[in-house]
Write an enzyme that holds these catalytic residues in place. Structure first.
Site, PDB file in Angstrom:
ATOM      1  N   CYS A  64      13.771 -23.064  -1.392  1.00  0.00           N
ATOM      2  CA  CYS A  64      13.843 -24.409  -0.305  1.00  0.00           C
ATOM      3  C   CYS A  64      12.737 -24.111   0.724  1.00  0.00           C
ATOM      4  O   CYS A  64      13.296 -24.565   1.716  1.00  0.00           O
ATOM      5  CB  CYS A  64      15.128 -24.984  -0.187  1.00  0.00           C
ATOM      6  SG  CYS A  64      15.132 -26.629   0.213  1.00  0.00           S
ATOM      7  N   ASP A  99      -4.390 -13.229  -5.256  1.00  0.00           N
ATOM      8  CA  ASP A  99      -4.176 -14.554  -5.727  1.00  0.00           C
ATOM      9  C   ASP A  99      -4.996 -15.240  -6.697  1.00  0.00           C
ATOM     10  O   ASP A  99      -4.379 -16.002  -7.715  1.00  0.00           O
ATOM     11  CB  ASP A  99      -3.976 -15.503  -4.418  1.00  0.00           C
ATOM     12  CG  ASP A  99      -3.508 -17.070  -4.643  1.00  0.00           C
ATOM     13  OD1 ASP A  99      -2.427 -17.338  -4.811  1.00  0.00           O
ATOM     14  OD2 ASP A  99      -4.640 -17.843  -4.925  1.00  0.00           O
ATOM     15  N   LYS A 125      -4.234 -16.301 -10.901  1.00  0.00           N
ATOM     16  CA  LYS A 125      -4.397 -17.551 -11.663  1.00  0.00           C
ATOM     17  C   LYS A 125      -5.527 -17.313 -12.691  1.00  0.00           C
ATOM     18  O   LYS A 125      -5.759 -17.943 -13.629  1.00  0.00           O
ATOM     19  CB  LYS A 125      -5.078 -18.539 -10.438  1.00  0.00           C
ATOM     20  CG  LYS A 125      -4.058 -18.950  -9.482  1.00  0.00           C
ATOM     21  CD  LYS A 125      -4.706 -19.602  -8.131  1.00  0.00           C
ATOM     22  CE  LYS A 125      -3.603 -19.732  -7.276  1.00  0.00           C
ATOM     23  NZ  LYS A 125      -4.112 -20.323  -5.619  1.00  0.00           N
TER      24      LYS A 125
END
Length: 441
Positions: free
Chosen positions: A12, A203, A207
């Site tokens: 969260c 990163d 991807k």
């Protein structure tokens, strides 16, 4: 409408909180689109006492028992926005094997061990969706695995990291160096306190592995991706690119081709490169992402938009939630992983590219011939040569002249060997920079 579908949310933070907000704000529309209302069964967090603002959710729904939440019998869909490899992998494997649909934004896990997740989904007859793992809100992965499933994709070239694109765009616009542009990106919130994953290309490499796996029906992991970051890109490199009518971008490139033995294979790499201003990706500025897909029948396709941010990523998560919930109500699940091609991944040395090389050299007769001879020995053809006399480069370099050479396309291994041999020439004082050049040939 049927009984509510129950969601377990793991995490969260920036994205997870936006997912919760959107579920609340769009509850009526989501129920109408799906055919059943959605309910949050629980939200797993690390710390219960953390201030989460005015999230529209009852405090008792928060728990630190992620395992118990995932294994709960009244959970239909698991949404994972925690990140990292473990314990996320164990949670998702358990959920999938139990037949629960999974929506995840975890690019690192998918690139590191997507095979475990896909195998668990097949075992449990469950859906595994991960649109949010690449390029934020941009609808990209589902077109690759569904809309273009009847076509043959030959190449995918993309800007998939907003932080590095902001930095390089700032360097291009202002003439700033890397450090200054990174500082600005950090102040504006585009770069993390520790920007290593972004600026060193980790990163983007994760991807790239996901994109290549979908595009070429082949399991490609993060370890298969050649990776270079942007920390060595200088203001002088950017200025040289401008002089050529180019700009510098951190690109992820996945391409079909043949290996040294003539067998079909794929090349997957992430590195900074010069691209001509005429290229569709050249105008992608700020922290935006864009991916250029070249398909055999459909031709060139461009996907563009915000590649990061809580709201943008949550939008992609909710799109997947709608899809898996519809499937669940219909008693079906999406087609399993398509990895039938099982193509080998070529080493970087076999990738075809071009080099831009800037040499500090002695200004005397015969230097250009000697340099050209090194390129010829490695069967690398020179496309253009530009010589700048002393005094035109930054002060303090103490060089006689600067040679800027751009090659034609050649295997990366031959280009790299050429650069290494240039270091041994007496007339070459130093190699100021080496950058790859993509597009335009």
């Amino acid at each position: 409408m049927t009984s509510p579908l129950r969601l377990a949310i793991l995490g969260c933070g920036t994205v997870g909180s936006e997912v919760v907000r959107l579920l609340h704000e769009q509850s009526a529309d989501l129920a109408a689109r799906i055919g059943a209302p959605l309910e949050i069964a629980g939200i797993a967090v690390r710390r219960l006492g953390r201030d989460r603002g005015d999230l529209p959710v009852a405090p008792e729904l928060f728990t630190t028992d992620a395992v118990g939440l995932v294994k709960s019998d009244d959970v239909d869909v698991v949404i994972e926005v925690v990140g990292g490899i473990e314990p996320a992998r164990s949670w998702l494997v358990d959920a999938l094997r139990a037949g629960k649909s999974v929506v995840t934004a975890n690019k690192a896990l998918l690139a590191e061990d997507g095979a475990s997740l896909h195998d668990a989904a097949a075992d449990g007859g469950a859906d595994l969706y991960y649109e949010a793992a690449v390029a934020g809100a941009i609808p990209l992965l589902r077109p690759l695995r569904e809309s273009l499933h009847g076509d043959r994709i030959n190449r995918v070239t993309g800007i998939v990291n907003g932080t590095t694109n902001f930095i390089l765009s700032a360097m291009d616009a202002t003439g700033a160096g890397f450090a200054e542009a990174l500082e600005e990106a950090t102040e504006l919130g585009y770069a993390e306190a520790d920007p290593t994953a972004d600026v060193e290309g980790f990163d983007a490499a994760a991807k790239a592995a996901i994109l290549a796996s979908l595009a070429f029906h082949t399991r490609v992991g993060a370890a298969d991706v050649h990776r270079e970051g942007i920390t060595e890109v200088t203001a002088a490199d950017v200025a040289s690119a401008k002089a050529m009518g180019c700009t510098i971008k951190l690109l992820c490139i996945a391409a079909r081709g043949t290996d040294a033995a003539g067998r079909e294979s794929v090349s997957v790499r992430v590195h900074p490169a010069m691209i001509p201003l005429s290229h569709p990706l050249a105008s992608v500025g700020d922290a935006y992402n864009a991916v250029f897909v070249e398909a055999e029948a459909a031709g060139p396709l461009m996907f563009y938009g915000r590649g990061a941010g809580g709201a943008a990523t949550a939008s992609a998560v909710l799109g997947d939630v709608v899809a898996v919930c519809r499937n669940r109500l219909a008693g079906v699940h999406a087609p399993s992983e398509s990895a039938y091609a099982d193509l080998a991944v070529r080493p970087m040395g076999e990738a075809l590219t071009r080099y831009h090389v800037s040499l500090d050299v002695a200004d005397r007769p015969g230097v250009l011939a000697a340099v050209a001879g090194v390129f010829a020995r490695h069967d690398v053809s020179i496309a253009t040569v530009r010589q700048a006399p002393a005094g035109t480069e930054p002060a303090g370099r103490g060089v006689d002249a600067v040679l800027v050479i751009v090659t034609h396309t050649a295997p990366d291994a031959a280009l790299a060997a050429t650069v290494e041999d240039l270091r041994g020439l007496d007339a070459v004082r130093s190699i100021a920079s080496v950058l790859r050049v993509e597009g335009g040939e």
